[in-house]
Design a protein around this motif. Structure first.
Motif, PDB file in Angstrom:
ATOM      1  N   VAL A 137      11.725 -24.441   2.756  1.00 15.65           N
ATOM      2  CA  VAL A 137      10.331 -24.391   3.194  1.00 15.65           C
ATOM      3  C   VAL A 137      10.181 -23.488   4.409  1.00 15.65           C
ATOM      4  O   VAL A 137       9.307 -22.608   4.450  1.00 15.65           O
ATOM      5  N   THR A 138      11.020 -23.692   5.413  1.00 15.67           N
ATOM      6  CA  THR A 138      10.900 -22.880   6.623  1.00 15.67           C
ATOM      7  C   THR A 138      11.358 -21.444   6.385  1.00 15.67           C
ATOM      8  O   THR A 138      10.756 -20.500   6.912  1.00 15.67           O
ATOM      9  N   ALA A 139      12.398 -21.260   5.571  1.00 17.74           N
ATOM     10  CA  ALA A 139      12.827 -19.899   5.233  1.00 17.74           C
ATOM     11  C   ALA A 139      11.733 -19.176   4.453  1.00 17.74           C
ATOM     12  O   ALA A 139      11.473 -17.979   4.677  1.00 17.74           O
ATOM     13  N   PHE A 140      11.088 -19.878   3.550  1.00 17.89           N
ATOM     14  CA  PHE A 140       9.992 -19.320   2.754  1.00 17.89           C
ATOM     15  C   PHE A 140       8.840 -18.900   3.659  1.00 17.89           C
ATOM     16  O   PHE A 140       8.265 -17.809   3.516  1.00 17.89           O
ATOM     17  N   PHE A 141       8.494 -19.763   4.615  1.00 15.91           N
ATOM     18  CA  PHE A 141       7.414 -19.461   5.549  1.00 15.91           C
ATOM     19  C   PHE A 141       7.739 -18.197   6.344  1.00 15.91           C
ATOM     20  O   PHE A 141       6.896 -17.297   6.487  1.00 15.91           O
ATOM     21  N   VAL A 142       8.958 -18.109   6.868  1.00 15.90           N
ATOM     22  CA  VAL A 142       9.362 -16.936   7.654  1.00 15.90           C
ATOM     23  C   VAL A 142       9.309 -15.677   6.793  1.00 15.90           C
ATOM     24  O   VAL A 142       8.821 -14.621   7.237  1.00 15.90           O
ATOM     25  N   ALA A 143       9.792 -15.749   5.559  1.00 15.68           N
ATOM     26  CA  ALA A 143       9.810 -14.582   4.677  1.00 15.68           C
ATOM     27  C   ALA A 143       8.399 -14.102   4.361  1.00 15.68           C
ATOM     28  O   ALA A 143       8.123 -12.891   4.376  1.00 15.68           O
ATOM     29  N   ILE A 144       7.502 -15.023   4.076  1.00 17.31           N
ATOM     30  CA  ILE A 144       6.128 -14.653   3.740  1.00 17.31           C
ATOM     31  C   ILE A 144       5.439 -13.996   4.928  1.00 17.31           C
ATOM     32  O   ILE A 144       4.762 -12.969   4.796  1.00 17.31           O
ATOM     33  N   VAL A 145       5.606 -14.574   6.119  1.00 14.93           N
ATOM     34  CA  VAL A 145       4.966 -14.016   7.312  1.00 14.93           C
ATOM     35  C   VAL A 145       5.555 -12.645   7.637  1.00 14.93           C
ATOM     36  O   VAL A 145       4.823 -11.693   7.952  1.00 14.93           O
ATOM     37  N   ALA A 146       6.873 -12.525   7.557  1.00 21.76           N
ATOM     38  CA  ALA A 146       7.516 -11.242   7.859  1.00 21.76           C
ATOM     39  C   ALA A 146       7.090 -10.173   6.855  1.00 21.76           C
ATOM     40  O   ALA A 146       6.822  -9.021   7.234  1.00 21.76           O
ATOM     41  N   ALA A 147       7.014 -10.538   5.578  1.00 18.65           N
ATOM     42  CA  ALA A 147       6.584  -9.576   4.556  1.00 18.65           C
ATOM     43  C   ALA A 147       5.135  -9.168   4.765  1.00 18.65           C
ATOM     44  O   ALA A 147       4.764  -8.007   4.555  1.00 18.65           O
ATOM     45  N   ALA A 148       4.297 -10.122   5.173  1.00 19.70           N
ATOM     46  CA  ALA A 148       2.890  -9.803   5.432  1.00 19.70           C
ATOM     47  C   ALA A 148       2.750  -8.857   6.614  1.00 19.70           C
ATOM     48  O   ALA A 148       1.846  -8.023   6.657  1.00 19.70           O
ATOM     49  N   ALA A 149       3.644  -8.974   7.586  1.00 13.13           N
ATOM     50  CA  ALA A 149       3.571  -8.127   8.772  1.00 13.13           C
ATOM     51  C   ALA A 149       3.842  -6.658   8.456  1.00 13.13           C
ATOM     52  O   ALA A 149       3.414  -5.771   9.205  1.00 13.13           O
ATOM     53  N   ILE A 150       4.536  -6.387   7.328  1.00 17.10           N
ATOM     54  CA  ILE A 150       4.865  -4.995   6.991  1.00 17.10           C
ATOM     55  C   ILE A 150       4.126  -4.506   5.740  1.00 17.10           C
ATOM     56  O   ILE A 150       4.354  -3.367   5.309  1.00 17.10           O
ATOM     57  N   GLU A 151       3.231  -5.319   5.189  1.00 17.88           N
ATOM     58  CA  GLU A 151       2.645  -4.968   3.891  1.00 17.88           C
ATOM     59  C   GLU A 151       1.725  -3.752   3.950  1.00 17.88           C
ATOM     60  O   GLU A 151       1.457  -3.127   2.917  1.00 17.88           O
ATOM     61  N   ARG A 152       1.219  -3.397   5.128  1.00 22.60           N
ATOM     62  CA  ARG A 152       0.330  -2.242   5.224  1.00 22.60           C
ATOM     63  C   ARG A 152       1.099  -0.931   5.386  1.00 22.60           C
ATOM     64  O   ARG A 152       0.501   0.145   5.405  1.00 22.60           O
ATOM     65  N   LEU A 153       2.408  -1.025   5.488  1.00 18.49           N
ATOM     66  CA  LEU A 153       3.222   0.181   5.511  1.00 18.49           C
ATOM     67  C   LEU A 153       3.375   0.730   4.097  1.00 18.49           C
ATOM     68  O   LEU A 153       3.140   0.030   3.108  1.00 18.49           O
TER      69      LEU A 153
END
Length: 357
Positions: A118-134
């Motif tokens: 759950v926590t790994a999933f949360f971190v991955a989703i947030v981190a991926a969202a932070a770079i999605e506009r690249l």
């Protein structure tokens, strides 16, 4: 009832049953992997049964402001995580070692086997969202760099609190799902492409070239190959499932949707059920069945209560799935009538619109 210029505007949005079926299959595989730790279950499931959730999140992601995404994911993931952490600790583990409970991830004792995800999933989703506009190429470069760091520090990242290190390494799966969504419209035969991807992945696993993953322990299997295999299975599964389930009826789709909606509660609670059953000496097959049926049945009940968001991570479902499916089917039939007869006649007779709805 609110009045609209067209009744089509009121048509309920249907979830994709193929995606929900994949979620359900993956949850069953997760439970099986916690009952049978050795081959052949480990070989058959460990490569894909967790990565597919990350791939699906990237495939389904819609662009939100980062703050809004964090808020929504905190409600759907971290709120149930905290609630069940307290419940299971109170019933089974106790609070004698609060620091271990707070550290989360691989630090949690038996009974919390899936909480790391759950926590790994949360971190991955947030981190991926932070770079999605690249640009997509830069997203892959960053994701591969994080994965490389995970490979090099595999003995360390599993010890990072809340498995945040594993979550960062798993950004590659989220980016893979996002990539599939971008390229899918250009595929002339998506189901065939998916079947080929699955075939290649099965060959890699069966030949021993691709070792199973164990993400909780920071084990990414055979360097590069196992991650590629996980992506092939996850993306291929999406393409094949969408082709196979393209004509699922509204009623079946509604039932599948309900099972998928409460699946998160199964993920969080099945390990505690297994812990009790193993302690009582219950055979593995019986334990597997109980650890699936009891949490899922309980979650279906919780889904219709005010506790749905707290325990299942989704809003309360106020309508029975078959009733909702019937309403959706009536809306679709009425939409067909509108296209066939024209909207003007229905506008002239609002009572007719109400009776059709």
């Amino acid at each position: 009832m609110p009045q609209h210029s067209s009744p089509v505007a009121q048509q309920p949005r249907r979830r994709d049953p193929s995606i929900d079926v994949l979620r359900i299959v993956a949850i069953v595989a997760v439970v099986a992997g916690h009952v049978w730790f050795a081959e052949p279950v480990r070989l058959a499931t460990y490569t894909w049964h967790v990565p597919i959730f990350f791939v699906l999140s990237g495939y389904l992601a819609s662009r939100l402001r980062l703050g809004e995404l964090v808020r929504r994911r905190a409600l759907s993931l971290l709120l149930p995580y905290g609630a069940w952490l307290l419940v299971i600790a109170a019933l089974l583990v106790g609070f004698a070692d609060p620091l271990r409970l707070l550290a989360g991830g691989a630090h949690l004792p038996h009974g919390f086997t899936a909480f790391w995800f759950v926590t790994a999933f949360f971190v991955a989703i947030v981190a991926a969202a932070a770079i999605e506009r690249l640009a997509l190429g830069w997203q892959w470069a960053i994701a591969l760099a994080l994965l490389g760091a995970g490979f090099l520090a595999s003995d360390v990242i599993a010890l990072v609190p809340f498995d945040a290190g594993v979550g960062l390494a798993c950004v590659v799966f989220v980016v893979a799902g996002r990539t599939l969504r971008i390229v899918q419209p250009s595929l002339t035969r998506p189901a065939t492409t998916g079947a080929v991807m699955l075939g290649v992945a099965v060959a890699l696993i069966a030949s021993g070239v691709s070792a199973p993953l164990d993400l909780k322990q920071g084990d990414f299997g055979t360097p590069v190959v196992s991650v590629v295999t996980a992506i092939l299975i996850s993306c291929g599964g999406i393409l094949v499932a969408q082709g196979a389930l393209a004509r699922v009826g509204a009623r079946a789709s509604a039932v599948i949707s309900q099972l998928a909606l409460c699946g998160f509660m199964v993920v969080l609670t099945h390990a505690a059920v297994l812990s009790v059953l193993h302690g009582a000496g219950v055979p593995r097959w019986e334990a597997f069945a109980v650890a699936l049926v009891v949490p899922w049945a309980a979650a279906l009940l919780v889904l219709r209560t005010p506790l749905a968001l707290v325990l299942c991570g989704v809003p309360r479902q106020r309508r029975h799935p078959l009733v909702a499916a019937d309403a959706g089917a009536r809306s679709i039939r009425m939409d067909g009538a509108v296209r066939h007869t024209g909207t003007s006649s229905l506008r002239d007779s609002p009572s007719r619109v109400l009776s059709l709805r």
